[in-house]
Scaffold this active site. Structure first.
Site, mmCIF file in Angstrom:
data_model
loop_
_atom_site.group_PDB
_atom_site.id
_atom_site.type_symbol
_atom_site.label_atom_id
_atom_site.label_comp_id
_atom_site.label_asym_id
_atom_site.label_seq_id
_atom_site.Cartn_x
_atom_site.Cartn_y
_atom_site.Cartn_z
ATOM 1 N N GLY A 249 -1.491 -21.916 -15.937
ATOM 2 C CA GLY A 249 -1.472 -21.989 -14.476
ATOM 3 C C GLY A 249 -0.426 -22.760 -13.853
ATOM 4 O O GLY A 249 0.228 -22.652 -13.031
ATOM 5 N N PRO A 644 -9.145 -35.876 -29.314
ATOM 6 C CA PRO A 644 -7.913 -36.339 -29.560
ATOM 7 C C PRO A 644 -7.127 -35.033 -29.928
ATOM 8 O O PRO A 644 -5.649 -35.238 -29.416
ATOM 9 C CB PRO A 644 -8.050 -37.116 -30.610
ATOM 10 N N GLN A 650 -2.029 -31.166 -25.147
ATOM 11 C CA GLN A 650 -1.583 -31.250 -23.984
ATOM 12 C C GLN A 650 -0.276 -32.172 -23.678
ATOM 13 O O GLN A 650 0.469 -31.950 -22.883
ATOM 14 C CB GLN A 650 -2.868 -31.986 -23.179
ATOM 15 N N LYS A 713 -9.064 -40.602 -17.701
ATOM 16 C CA LYS A 713 -8.117 -40.616 -16.621
ATOM 17 C C LYS A 713 -7.315 -39.302 -16.492
ATOM 18 O O LYS A 713 -6.703 -39.064 -15.568
ATOM 19 C CB LYS A 713 -6.957 -41.680 -16.891
ATOM 20 N N GLY A 714 -7.456 -38.551 -17.604
ATOM 21 C CA GLY A 714 -6.889 -37.028 -17.590
ATOM 22 C C GLY A 714 -5.255 -37.044 -17.974
ATOM 23 O O GLY A 714 -4.597 -38.212 -18.089
ATOM 24 N N VAL A 715 -5.018 -36.117 -18.771
ATOM 25 C CA VAL A 715 -3.648 -36.025 -19.615
ATOM 26 C C VAL A 715 -2.867 -34.751 -19.116
ATOM 27 O O VAL A 715 -2.016 -34.390 -19.853
ATOM 28 C CB VAL A 715 -3.772 -36.074 -21.067
ATOM 29 N N GLU A 717 -0.957 -33.642 -16.906
ATOM 30 C CA GLU A 717 0.518 -33.909 -16.198
ATOM 31 C C GLU A 717 1.500 -35.042 -16.740
ATOM 32 O O GLU A 717 2.452 -34.867 -16.813
ATOM 33 C CB GLU A 717 0.184 -34.119 -14.681
#
Lengths: 753, 351
Positions: A249, A644, A650, A713-715, A717
């Site tokens: 997306g 992981p 990602q 925290k997110g990965v 981007e």
């Protein structure tokens, strides 16, 4: 939708904590076998095919369509045009909230950009609909197209990105520059880019009376549902959207766009299920893109190499009819400890579809310019690029002065540099060669992306048979939500992952927010975590308040949930299974809801960002100018890593996109017509396997107590940021040629022309 | 899609008869034609599927030392034929540098010769293109044309022929065998593709119904096997058309160039044989200076057709490099990144 049969292979059968385990994706087997049903794979009985006719001019109006010719073609059922279409309940030009973007759904014959839908042909076969669209042979009244970053008068937009101020400053930038011993003033350009997910936008829409059933890939089930409800004037509970899998997306499937809306309109017009799938070239227009930028960076440093000022100005474009501004200059807010920082934006309007969020909007473009400029500044100061960055390491967020909720960037620099062997780098450019005589260059970039949270809700269930369920309308874009969120769910209800029926991907489930902003795992995960805690609390009440339970009276000490049992926190020998608790209570199941949301107090007090450091080696043919990345190392600190294995993928994907950004990707627009001349995957270059070198990802341990309950925290981007700059800086280091216009092209590197 | 008639002839003669009618097109693998049809660029009324014809998929060594390659031999099968790769290494390298593995498995020898230009304005039916629609004009002139022709172009057309395969074939004097309404004839591959002049829609010397049945490499083509390379500069490592490419083949005896073949790709509407450069090199001792002079001669008539002046200098440098690589000797194995200037990059697994 049939029940999904997600993998429960032995690798997934584990006891104890699931978070942190490198499970393989549970939807993997379905995908390998071709059994994962994507939207366009659905063929309800009686379904017709819809094909969009799109404008070949970029500005003007349609004056005629040969509808009769299209209808004469065998198999064509109907042609939807501005004069022949079902009515909408609201004007799609009206922006009811900031997440509503204007769309072209045949409301007039005006043309605002090339590839804008101007009619939809509905037929019994895809082939007939396709030919019907050709037979429409549109005629136009064309006006000169507005193209490029200098298309017209520039203006200062009211906001950039999602409500960010257009200008920011701290300290006196002009004074900082005036006092600097070293200064650079450099302008960088980045091109328009299009998301180009492998799966194009697609919809299968089916009206049954006033019930609307939809198969459609979406990164935002509830946002899409709300927009559809508004456009068609129907209640939310009359709409059911299924989006179990997305073939990518990257931001283009976040908000309801024109083409899927046309699919719903077409289904209404003909009274039958309709499928509408975009052709690849139709992806270059109505479904968003990354706008081009021209960024000027003026940076000053003192005699010691300490920054005195950063001035970052970005010019970008928006469409002629709506507003989205790539917040490129904002990339300079967080990374380097300059006492004076100013960021600003301006824009011009051009005849394109409205730009939109595209993986790391603002950060990707801005970071490439900033990291290039920092590299130039390090060279100007006579310092190694890493030493320069460390000298200007921000201990607090430079633009606000707030402390970071956590920041392991220094560890990223150290671990990444060590793995790469950065210490061996020669400072001067064009000094390194390999055995074959190719120029070798090493470059680095700092990665950063904000740690965001949106709103989400989840519903947790514990059943009398000891199993559990977790329901949340989450989105698996390919990133692995089916797996990572299920891991969080398993821990939340204290069960093995195969004992939890994890449901996601449909609009009848609790709202999971949007899969965007690198915030989906954090947001949906927080909701799951809290729903799990709530359902366990209900179970605990049942047990600890019942004198027949071995846990009776443990209310004060508390219980923990593990392996399908509640266990007294202060006495592990006293426990009771979920099944026993529920059967004694005579309950079939117990359920609870939980929410995930940002914590405003923490956001006020702390700057929240993920960080990373990317190191790249490139090889360049000294005479022919062809570039190839030889290896990349990325070290990222992004809070808690849920899985992981998926996180590494990602980050690989982001780093590859960074490489692509620096060297390959560019939509080429004809300067006269405004048409995109490479709207296909043969000519719109993204890296192929042979372009992608061995990638090495290090996830640096980081504990963040403030971002959210799970410390995520997110990965999604961050991998792009830093990577594009690292490659560009490596090209400079290899060649001595500083290319400031991206992607870097062969002719820029043909020195001594 | 436009509806069309699909015929599957039983013999070459039937095929020629079926394809001689206006609006007919031959279908082999369709790796180019079907894309053109989906985009509305080609709109044939009739497809004549030749993939079932017997005898067109053979690689034959002829008594005189020629090699005859059937038109339906796939690019992959030809490139991976060990004997072929040994005798004509630059051709094999060119084949393996083209498209992707999947496309090479499908694409045929005859189809490769007849692939259409990649000019974006040819593919974009909303643009004017004299090649697609004679007399309509050329939007590539003054448009986005940094990859367009620098040799042999006209005001009517600045498109290039994109084939890799054809470049070493032209260098090696390949011959095209054609079956037509008047029977069999053969022409030099160098004469197959026409320069645009005033009539860019007329791309080849083929007449209606003409079917390429084979490509033949003459006996002399084998004599360059020890010193033959194809070099291709492109914008990504694989699956990209050449910005500029070159095939260089040398016959070196006693330290001197006894014979030489040189051709360029991506620079003109046809694979560009550089005969003036060849003449200069014959008899010379292989060295950088003479290679540079040959490159200068090869591009002597070049002029930019738009934002592509860099291609002229790039072509000169590629000529020098290709000659240098050829003089150094054909490598024992085709590199993992065929025809790439970065072929020696470590860690390259495949392209």
């Amino acid at each position: 939708m049939p029940e999904l049969n997600l993998t429960s292979a032995p690798a997934h059968l584990r006891h104890g904590s699931n978070i942190g385990q490198p499970l393989t994706r549970r939807d993997g087997v379905l995908k390998v076998k071709g059994q994962a049903t994507y939207a366009a794979d659905n063929h309800p009985p009686g379904m017709l095919f819809a094909v969009m006719a799109v404008s070949s001019i970029a500005r003007g109006r349609v004056t005629s369509l040969d509808i009769a010719a299209a209808k004469r073609h065998p198999g064509v059922v109907d042609v939807m045009t501005p004069d022949h279409k079902p009515p909408l309940a609201v004007d799609p030009e009206v922006k009811t909230n900031p997440f509503v973007f204007r769309m072209e759904v045949l409301q007039s014959n005006e043309v605002r950009y090339a590839n804008q839908p101007i009619a939809v042909v509905i037929a019994e076969t895809l082939e007939a609909a396709t030919e019907g669209a050709v037979l429409l042979a549109p005629r136009y009244e064309a006006l000169p197209a507005l193209v490029g970053l200098d298309a017209g008068e520039s203006y200062v937009p009211p906001v950039v990105g999602v409500g960010n101020p257009t200008e920011n400053h701290r300290g006196d930038v002009e004074a900082g520059l005036a006092s600097a011993e070293k200064q650079i003033d450099a302008t960088y350009e980045t091109p328009p880019q299009y998301h180009n997910a492998m799966e194009p936008h697609a919809i299968v829409a089916h009206w049954d009376g006033d019930h609307l059933s939809i198969d459609m890939p979406t990164q935002g089930l509830m946002l899409s549902l709300a927009r559809i409800a508004e456009l068609f004037g129907i209640a939310h509970d009359k709409i059911h959207i299924r989006s179990p899998f997305l073939g990518g997306g990257f931001g283009s499937k976040g908000l309801m766009a024109g083409p899927p809306t046309l699919g719903i309109m077409a289904a209404k017009l003909v009274g039958k299920p309709v499928k509408l799938v975009l052709r690849r070239e139709q992806m270059f227009g109505p479904v968003g893109h990354r706008a081009p930028t021209r960024q000027r960076l003026r940076i000053g440093a003192d005699g010691e190499g300490r920054l005195t000022a950063i001035d970052h100005h970005a010019r970008t474009v928006s469409s002629t009819f709506d507003d989205f501004y790539e917040p490129a200059a904002d990339a300079s807010h967080t990374l380097y400890a300059a006492p004076a920082i100013r960021t600003s934006h301006d824009a011009v309007r051009v005849n394109t579809g409205t730009p939109l969020f595209m993986r790391a909007p603002g950060e990707a473009t801005g970071s490439l310019a900033l990291e290039s400029a920092i590299d130039e500044m390090a060279w100007a100061c006579g310092l190694d690029p890493l030493a320069f960055r460390l000298k200007n390491y921000a201990e607090v967020e430079p633009i606000t002065g707030r402390p970071f909720s956590s920041k392991a960037l220094r560890a990223c620099y150290e671990q990444g540099a060590a793995r790469f062997g950065w210490a061996q780098r020669v400072r001067e450019p064009r000094q390194m060669r390999d055995d074959a005589g190719l120029l070798v260059g090493w470059g680095m970039g700092t990665a950063t992306f904000p740690a965001l949270m949106f709103q989400a809700e989840a519903r947790a269930v514990i059943r009398r048979d000891g199993s559990g369920a977790m329901e949340i309308g989450a989105h698996d874009m390919g990133q692995g939500a089916w797996t990572a969120l299920a891991q969080i769910a398993a821990d939340a209800v204290g069960l093995d992952i195969d004992r939890v029926d994890f449901k996601a991907g449909t609009s009848d489930l609790p709202d999971a927010g949007i899969a965007g902003g690198s915030a989906h795992t954090a947001t949906a995960g927080a909701a799951i975590h809290s729903a799990g805690a709530a359902v366990i609390a209900k179970l605990a009440d049942l047990a600890t308040g019942d004198e027949r339970s071995p846990l009776f009276g443990a209310g004060n000490a508390g219980v923990i949930a593990r392996d399908g049992k509640l266990i007294r926190r202060d006495d592990a020998s006293r426990s009771e299974s979920y099944a026993d608790i529920l059967s004694r209570a005579g309950l079939v199941e117990v359920e609870a809801r939980g929410t995930g949301a940002p914590n405003p107090a923490a956001m006020q007090d702390y700057a929240m960002h993920a960080h990373g450091a990317v190191f790249a080696e490139v090889k360049v043919d000294p005479e022919l100018g062809q570039v190839r990345v030889a290896r990349m190392v990325g070290a990222f600190a992004a809070g808690r890593i849920v899985n992981p294995h998926l996180v590494r993928s990602q980050l690989y994907g982001g780093m590859i996109w960074g490489l692509s950004f620096a060297l390959h990707e560019e939509a080429i627009t004809d300067r006269r017509s405004g048409r995109i001349m490479n709207a296909n995957l043969a000519e719109y270059h993204i890296p192929v396997n042979a372009d992608v070198p061995p990638l090495d990802v290090i996830t640096v341990e980081e504990h963040d107590p403030h971002v959210n309950a799970l410390g995520i925290k997110g990965v999604g981007e961050i991998g792009i940021t830093g990577s594009a700059g690292a490659v560009a800086n490596a090209v400079w280091h290899a060649t001595g040629v500083r290319v400031r216009r991206f992607p870097i092209k062969i002719e820029e590197l043909l020195t001594d022309l | 899609m436009k509806q069309f008639e699909y015929v599957r002839p039983a013999s070459v003669a039937e095929a020629v008869a079926a394809a001689a009618r206006p609006g007919a097109a031959y279908l082999a693998a369709g790796t180019n034609l079907l894309d053109l049809m989906k985009g509305g660029v080609s709109r044939p009324d009739r497809l004549v599927d030749i993939t079932h014809l017997d005898g067109l998929d053979r690689i034959e060594r002829l008594a005189d030392g020629s090699l005859r390659i059937g038109a339906l031999v796939s690019n992959a099968d030809l490139a991976h034929d060990a004997e072929f790769a040994r005798c004509y290494p630059a051709v094999a390298e060119a084949l393996l540098s083209g498209a992707s593995a999947q496309l090479r498995n499908a694409a045929t020898v005859g189809g490769n010769l007849l692939q259409r230009t990649r000019c974006a304005y040819f593919y974009d039916t909303a643009s004017r293109c004299n090649k697609r629609e004679a007399g309509s004009g050329c939007d590539a002139r003054g448009g986005e044309n940094r990859t367009h022709a620098v040799l042999g172009w006209s005001e009517s057309c600045i498109a290039t022929h994109p084939s890799d395969f054809c470049v070493p074939l032209v260098a090696l004097d390949a011959i095209v065998e054609i079956e037509g309404r008047a029977g069999r004839r053969e022409i030099a591959l160098d004469d197959l593709h026409r320069l645009p002049g005033e009539t860019p829609a007329r791309e080849t010397a083929l007449e209606p119904g003409d079917l390429i049945v084979a490509v033949r490499l003459p006996p002399a083509a084998r004599e360059f096997a020890a010193h033959a390379r194809y070099l291709k500069v492109r914008e990504r490592t694989s699956y990209a058309f050449a910005v500029v490419s070159a095939a260089a083949a040398l016959r070196i005896e006693n330290g001197r160039i006894r014979d030489v073949r040189l051709a360029l790709g991506g620079v003109a509407a046809r694979p560009w044989r550089a005969r003036a450069a060849e003449d200069l090199l014959k008899g010379a001792t292989p060295a950088k200076d003479v290679f540079r002079e040959a490159a200068r001669r090869a591009l002597a008539d070049a002029k930019p057709s738009g934002d592509n002046a860099f291609k002229i200098e790039l072509a000169r440098r590629i000529v020098v490099r290709a000659l240098t690589l050829a003089a150094a000797g054909t490598p024992a194995r085709i590199p993992a990144l065929p025809a790439s200037p970065l072929a020696s990059t470590s860690g390259a697994i495949h392209a």
